[in-house]
Enzyme design. Structure first.
Site, short mmCIF file in Angstrom:
data_model
loop_
_atom_site.label_atom_id
_atom_site.label_comp_id
_atom_site.label_asym_id
_atom_site.label_seq_id
_atom_site.Cartn_x
_atom_site.Cartn_y
_atom_site.Cartn_z
N PHE A 93 32.74 52.97 30.19
CA PHE A 93 32.66 51.33 29.99
C PHE A 93 32.74 50.87 31.53
O PHE A 93 33.73 50.91 32.24
CB PHE A 93 33.90 51.09 29.44
CG PHE A 93 33.81 49.43 28.96
CD1 PHE A 93 33.33 49.11 27.73
CD2 PHE A 93 34.09 48.60 29.96
CE1 PHE A 93 32.82 48.02 27.30
CE2 PHE A 93 34.04 47.28 29.60
CZ PHE A 93 33.47 46.69 28.50
N ASP A 114 34.21 53.15 39.88
CA ASP A 114 34.61 51.82 39.31
C ASP A 114 36.13 52.13 38.90
O ASP A 114 36.45 52.69 37.99
CB ASP A 114 33.79 51.90 37.70
CG ASP A 114 34.12 50.76 36.80
OD1 ASP A 114 35.31 50.05 37.08
OD2 ASP A 114 33.33 50.56 35.98
N LYS A 116 40.38 43.68 37.40
CA LYS A 116 41.71 43.39 36.31
C LYS A 116 42.86 43.12 36.83
O LYS A 116 43.34 42.14 36.67
CB LYS A 116 41.87 44.59 35.19
CG LYS A 116 40.61 44.53 34.22
CD LYS A 116 40.95 45.68 33.16
CE LYS A 116 39.81 45.70 32.13
NZ LYS A 116 40.10 45.04 31.00
N THR A 134 25.35 30.93 43.54
CA THR A 134 26.21 29.86 43.95
C THR A 134 27.58 29.95 44.36
O THR A 134 27.84 29.36 45.80
CB THR A 134 26.04 28.71 42.86
OG1 THR A 134 24.76 28.44 42.39
CG2 THR A 134 26.68 27.53 43.11
#
Lengths: 471, 471
Positions: free
Chosen positions: B189, B295, B326, B351
């Site tokens: 995931f 990750d 997280k 941005t």
């Protein structure tokens, strides 16, 4: 007393730049430190937000600029706005920051009220909102909503996924991962991730070396200005582009599930789409079963003198999804109606499902826009500024080509003869105390805050006149 | 006095649930209002963060749960942590919220110090950071860095783009938009946008109906537990999977530019990768010229008893990019070394270029983790909890299959015989005052905060023993 005087009694009365080049020596020194840990090469200067106030941004060297760029078109009310400071100090904000919820699984008691505040500003046809974290994210989440809706119509909303879909999707292959496309327009900017990047088409540097989906780019109408003197030619241009859109949708090798368009292409050069063009796209998307997405990331939240730029087009029936972000200084969102809620939970989902701290700021900005009538002010000041720029255009026609944004608030742009002259103009504007951005190859774009007033327009036009006379 | 007692003198001494079903009546009423404006179907209950404290979350009905899920593994220090409240009230925070900068163009004077705080926690080999807004965003930005690096090596770092690249990229076609792949693993995931979605492979519901890139999924080793009794079989499993990785990279029709892996697959079922496997991937990626991305979105920031889970593997030389999010309750980031700064500015840009308000929170969390030795505490409490769960496993072997996470802090999971029994267990845990999450089809995963102590573990094990005995 004007809104700006009430908000910002200590706002400077004029810009002041003492550095002989920008960034100044102190900015350069600090940017070189920053560059060791972060890619700081795009920095204009190192900003001092403690000293910035209202429509003026201050840099590390103490230079004070009238800001007509406003953090790439995002600061809504000006720097250190008292209403936003109050929102930032509220107990709700402290909780949102400290106890960041996974809003989908453990929504906070105050979430409904926060979202209802945002929905007060929803355009017609939209009663729900979904939240991401940036404009690009909002667009990609809107694509997900569009793809689910499109496939649900084919499959039947309540029909279960087939065993083949459930297995092939884990291999990234069809039918579980279907080949579906989003149509966008040349010169469009919708973000820089991989799906948003595939619909973006403004500059190669945004996309080079990244894989992209095989999605089509239609032509966005290129009008002759002033609009009122070129109606026939511009209508023909609209029709030419509409034909291309229809041809692409009906002939593209991958089914086109959605179409995304900016009512004014902003990064791509402030290209305007007419009411006729935007309405015709509604007719076409309904005829061809394509989801119609309006990207108001840069044009939204009052920046064109209405809350949403596409409201000028009075599109009937309303478009399907409207994405927005910047002028709420905030996350990214899309408005939708209940048809775009997927048939099962957890299909549109992620850990955060939005950023409550930014939702609180967005709600406060929206409230101020309504209470202080700031969209109306933006329309009024825009008309004033456009008049002054039209006068300059008469005096210097080659330096003010294709002046555009009439009746679109302060969302104004024009072209220089070349990119080099545009860059020189922007550089000299900065040296004379006006922070202004460019777009496309040779355009200047004005993106001040919503508290920009006639007095600021006067200061800007004075500086601009001086700079233009010199280049 | 323990860290938790110092932080939270008013933390409840035990959970208390009075509702006969969850969500309780008040939560249900409020969720039904929320559902009119927002897809609220995944909500467990409506939370009351004002009343939540430390390791306890309170809902709208006044039920008080010991929280071992912590906002999908994200709350680091507990609810209403005083150090974070202080950070949330700081003048830097007010400015970050009110004057949100476009950090790439107009960085704030305090940005360098804020980022240096984060970089104090960088794993070996990483001296720079780039910031996105979520874990998925961080992964996609890391892919962009990897693709640019990969193509720069082929083209030459200083070589200009060709005319053909500059034109084809605007059509989303090769060579400007090259066909390049990221290899990931089954059950992985990494997020739910389109590129992150293409490497995610845990559940069909995350991906159905969305187009995906044709990117390969290798097999992640499936170990036998307990690890220490199955070393030979597990080494053979590692070698089997390594062969698949190498075969896929060398045979995939699209060049594989990068590989992404979680050191423990979290959503996918708490599948652990061995030190040997993670090191062998380093050897393989170096041999084949593939960028190695770790990750750490769910495993990072102390959650496994070290600051970064992959530090257990002592990979040499260090991996190329490390993504995280997280447990900093925060945005999303990746650490990198200077080689991954693109050859031109504005290639890795947008941005916001990150969220300074969340960076401030992340810095404060990191500081607390160091000052209060919370990673060490997590390791200690994890060992304690694992011991208690091992005892339960002996008593109820079928209800505690594949107990895993030994020596990985409180990052612990086990399997039930079926998804239905797992769901029943989670439901009854909630009714008895423990908020716990699942993962994969039939796993329970523990993800408490870093201030979870032995006393909390005792309460949880008591409740768990009671519930397991009943089902």
């Amino acid at each position: 007393m004007s809104v700006c005087e009430k908000y910002y009694p200590s706002e400077p009365s004029k810009p002041s730049v003492t550095s002989s080049s920008i960034p100044g020596p102190k900015s350069q020194e600090e940017l070189s430190k920053l560059g060791k840990v972060f890619d700081a090469r795009p920095a204009y200067f190192m900003a001092d937000y403690e000293k910035s106030v209202g429509n003026y941004i201050v840099d590390a060297d103490g230079n004070t600029y009238l800001d007509l760029y406003a953090q790439i078109a995002s600061i809504a009310l000006g720097y250190n706005n008292p209403a936003l400071i109050k929102a930032a100090q509220s107990p709700e904000m402290i909780r949102a920051l400290v106890d960041r919820p996974a809003l989908g699984n453990f929504p906070s008691k105050d979430l409904t009220a926060i979202l209802e505040k945002l929905l007060k500003f929803a355009p017609k046809g939209q009663s729900m909102v979904w939240s991401g974290l940036s404009g690009a994210d909002a667009n990609e989440l809107a694509f997900k909503a569009a793809f689910m809706y499109y496939r649900s119509k084919q499959r039947g909303y309540d029909k279960e996924f087939s065993a083949e879909e459930n297995s092939t999707v884990m291999e990234n292959s069809t039918p579980g991962s279907p080949q579906l496309a989003v149509l966008s327009f040349k010169k469009a900017f919708h973000g820089r991730l991989f799906a948003s990047g595939s619909v973006t088409c403004s500059k190669p540097i945004h996309k080079l070396d990244f894989p992209a989906f095989n999605w089509p780019h239609a032509e966005y109408p290129a009008y002759k200005f002033p609009l009122e003197q070129n109606e026939d030619a511009n209508r023909a241009e609209d029709d030419r582009c509409l034909k291309i859109v229809e041809d692409l949708i009906t002939s593209w090798p991958i089914p086109v599930a959605a179409l995304i368009i900016e009512p004014i292409q902003s990064e791509g050069g402030d290209n305007h789409a007419s009411k006729y063009f935007l309405q015709s796209l509604r007719d076409l998307t309904l005829k061809l079963g394509v989801v119609y997405i309006i990207d108001e990331v840069q044009t939204g939240v009052g920046a064109t003198g209405k809350l949403w730029c596409h409201e000028y087009a009075e599109i009937q029936p309303p478009v399907d999804l409207v994405t927005f972000s910047k002028k709420f200084q905030s996350a990214g969102y899309f408005f939708h109606d209940p048809h775009f809620v997927p048939n099962k939970p957890y299909r549109q989902f992620n850990t955060w499902c939005g950023e409550p701290a930014r939702m609180i700021i967005a709600g406060a900005i929206g409230q101020e826009i309504v209470d202080k009538k700031l969209a109306e002010q933006c329309a009024r000041v825009g008309d004033y500024l456009f008049g002054k720029l039209s006068a300059l255009q008469e005096k210097y026609p080659t330096k003010f080509q294709n002046l555009r944004g009439k009746n679109r608030g302060t969302f104004i742009a024009w072209d220089l003869p070349s990119g080099a002259e545009r860059d020189a103009l922007l550089k000299n504007l900065k040296l004379n105390g006006c922070n202004v951005g460019g777009c496309a190859e040779k355009s200047v774009r004005l993106r001040p805050t919503l508290t920009f007033e006639e007095k600021h327009a006067d200061i800007f036009v004075d500086v601009l006149s001086k700079v233009v006379a010199e280049i």
